[in-house]
Design an enzyme around this catalytic site. Structure first.
Site, short mmCIF file in Angstrom:
data_model
loop_
_atom_site.label_atom_id
_atom_site.label_comp_id
_atom_site.label_asym_id
_atom_site.label_seq_id
_atom_site.Cartn_x
_atom_site.Cartn_y
_atom_site.Cartn_z
CG ASP A 11 -8.69 1.93 5.82
OD1 ASP A 11 -7.67 2.30 6.43
OD2 ASP A 11 -8.79 0.82 5.27
CG ASP A 60 -1.10 -0.37 7.03
OD1 ASP A 60 0.01 -0.69 6.56
OD2 ASP A 60 -2.16 -0.51 6.39
CE LYS A 62 0.10 -1.27 2.97
NZ LYS A 62 -1.04 -0.63 3.67
CG HIS A 64 9.34 1.33 -0.36
ND1 HIS A 64 8.69 0.89 -1.49
CD2 HIS A 64 10.60 0.86 -0.46
CE1 HIS A 64 9.53 0.19 -2.24
NE2 HIS A 64 10.70 0.17 -1.63
CG ASP A 65 13.14 7.02 1.50
OD1 ASP A 65 14.25 6.99 0.94
OD2 ASP A 65 12.41 8.02 1.48
CB ILE A 66 17.74 5.03 1.53
CG1 ILE A 66 17.59 6.36 2.28
CG2 ILE A 66 17.73 5.27 0.02
CD1 ILE A 66 18.77 7.31 2.08
N PRO A 67 17.61 2.72 3.74
CG PRO A 67 19.09 0.91 3.68
CD PRO A 67 18.60 2.06 2.86
CG ASN A 68 20.06 6.86 8.32
OD1 ASN A 68 20.27 6.31 9.40
ND2 ASN A 68 19.98 8.17 8.18
CB THR A 69 15.15 7.64 4.94
OG1 THR A 69 16.28 8.35 4.44
CG2 THR A 69 13.94 8.55 4.92
CB THR A 124 -4.11 -8.28 -0.53
OG1 THR A 124 -4.38 -7.04 0.12
CG2 THR A 124 -3.40 -9.19 0.43
CD GLN A 194 -7.84 -5.98 -0.36
OE1 GLN A 194 -6.90 -6.34 -1.09
NE2 GLN A 194 -7.67 -5.32 0.76
N GLY A 214 -11.57 -4.32 6.88
CA GLY A 214 -12.03 -2.95 6.80
C GLY A 214 -13.45 -2.86 6.30
NE ARG A 215 -12.45 -1.69 1.01
CZ ARG A 215 -11.72 -1.74 -0.10
NH1 ARG A 215 -12.06 -1.04 -1.15
NH2 ARG A 215 -10.64 -2.49 -0.14
O1 C5P Z 1 -11.44 -2.67 3.37
P1 C5P Z 1 -10.47 -3.80 3.36
O2 C5P Z 1 -10.89 -4.96 4.25
O3 C5P Z 1 -10.08 -4.24 1.97
O4 C5P Z 1 -9.18 -3.17 4.05
C1 C5P Z 1 -7.92 -3.75 4.01
C2 C5P Z 1 -6.95 -2.85 4.70
O5 C5P Z 1 -5.68 -3.49 4.68
C3 C5P Z 1 -6.74 -1.50 4.02
O6 C5P Z 1 -6.53 -0.55 5.07
C4 C5P Z 1 -5.46 -1.65 3.22
O7 C5P Z 1 -4.70 -0.48 3.14
C5 C5P Z 1 -4.70 -2.69 4.04
N1 C5P Z 1 -3.73 -3.50 3.31
C6 C5P Z 1 -4.05 -4.27 2.19
N2 C5P Z 1 -3.10 -5.01 1.56
C7 C5P Z 1 -1.84 -5.01 2.02
C8 C5P Z 1 -1.51 -4.26 3.14
C9 C5P Z 1 -2.50 -3.51 3.78
O8 C5P Z 1 -5.21 -4.31 1.79
N3 C5P Z 1 -0.94 -5.80 1.44
#
Ligand code: C5P
Length: 237
Positions: A11, A60, A62, A64-69, A124, A194, A214-215
């Protein structure tokens, strides 16, 4: 040595930062997650770079739209050769089913291995209070299991879920289903935004197949040492 169950979230905002992190982590990380904040800025270049470094990629975005799109959107991304891509389970059965079907058909036509397709259950970052504020009355956990079962029925390879829900999903969806868990925080690390979190070892013990971190790695004073500590903890499970 890298553990393919660990996915590091890239990120960051520029190719310069990507290169710096990937070089710092070197052979200790083999799998990276490219999310919307990076992809919307630098585009396909980041995937070419990671492929060139021999890394696996979870794209990643993610959808999210109608099925065909959604299905066509995923097919439009397939030339990037990500190993894993995702959609929101709240898009419904038909959306997930159409996406899975079209992606597999396209992979067959192109003679390539289809990317793993997973569904985001409930972010999350959403805790019990946010959930109630959005107007839902059932437990988050119940809804996550429901989404996971729906995703499996629709032909998804797995789900993204909180590590706290991993064991219930494993029980409901069997041993082959992928469970990718963000919200991983080694003991003592900052929680950030989180909410439903767990340590690397408890997430794996609960049935997670992949950990997205990530972080806790990126913001560490010594990112490589942070990865190594996580890998040591993972090795014991
Ligand atoms: O920095 P951190 O460890 O919180 O990063 C978590 C990563 O997982 C982020 O890129 C975030 O967009 C992604 N993510 C999330 N929860 C979800 C799906 C993806 O935190 N349900």
């Amino acid at each position: 040595m890298a553990d393919p169950r660990l996915i590091v979230a890239l990120d960051v905002h520029s190719m310069e930062d990507v290169r710096a992190l990937v070089e710092t982590l070197g052979a200790s990380v083999s799998y990276y997650k490219v999310g919307m904040e990076l992809y919307y800025r630098v585009g396909p270049e980041v995937l070419s770079y990671l492929h060139g470094q021999g890394k696996s990629i979870f794209l990643d975005l993610k959808l999210h739209d109608i099925p065909n799109t959604v299905a066509e959107g995923l097919c439009s991304l397939m030339h990037l050769h990500a190993d894993m891509m995702n959609v929101h389970a709240s898009g419904g059965y038909e959306m997930m089913w159409t996406a899975a079907e079209k992606v597999r058909e396209q992979a067959k036509r192109d003679g390539i291995v289809a990317p793993k397709l997973i569904a985001v259950t409930i972010l999350t970052s959403i805790g019990g209070d946010d959930w109630k504020e959005m107007g839902f009355s059932q437990e988050i956990r119940e809804q996550v299991i429901r989404f996971a079962q729906l995703a499996q029925k629709a032909g998804m390879d797995g789900v993204v879920a909180s590590p706290q829900e991993a064991s219930a999903i494993r029980e409901a969806c069997g041993p082959e289903f992928l469970i990718v868990t963000p919200g991983i925080r080694p003991a003592g690390a900052d929680v950030d935004d989180q909410s439903r979190i767990a340590t690397p070892s408890s997430a794996l013990q609960n049935g997670a197949t992949h950990l997205v971190v990530g972080r806790p790695i990126r913001s560490a004073e010594d990112p490589k040492a942070a990865v190594e500590a996580i890998l040591r903890e993972m090795e014991r499970v």
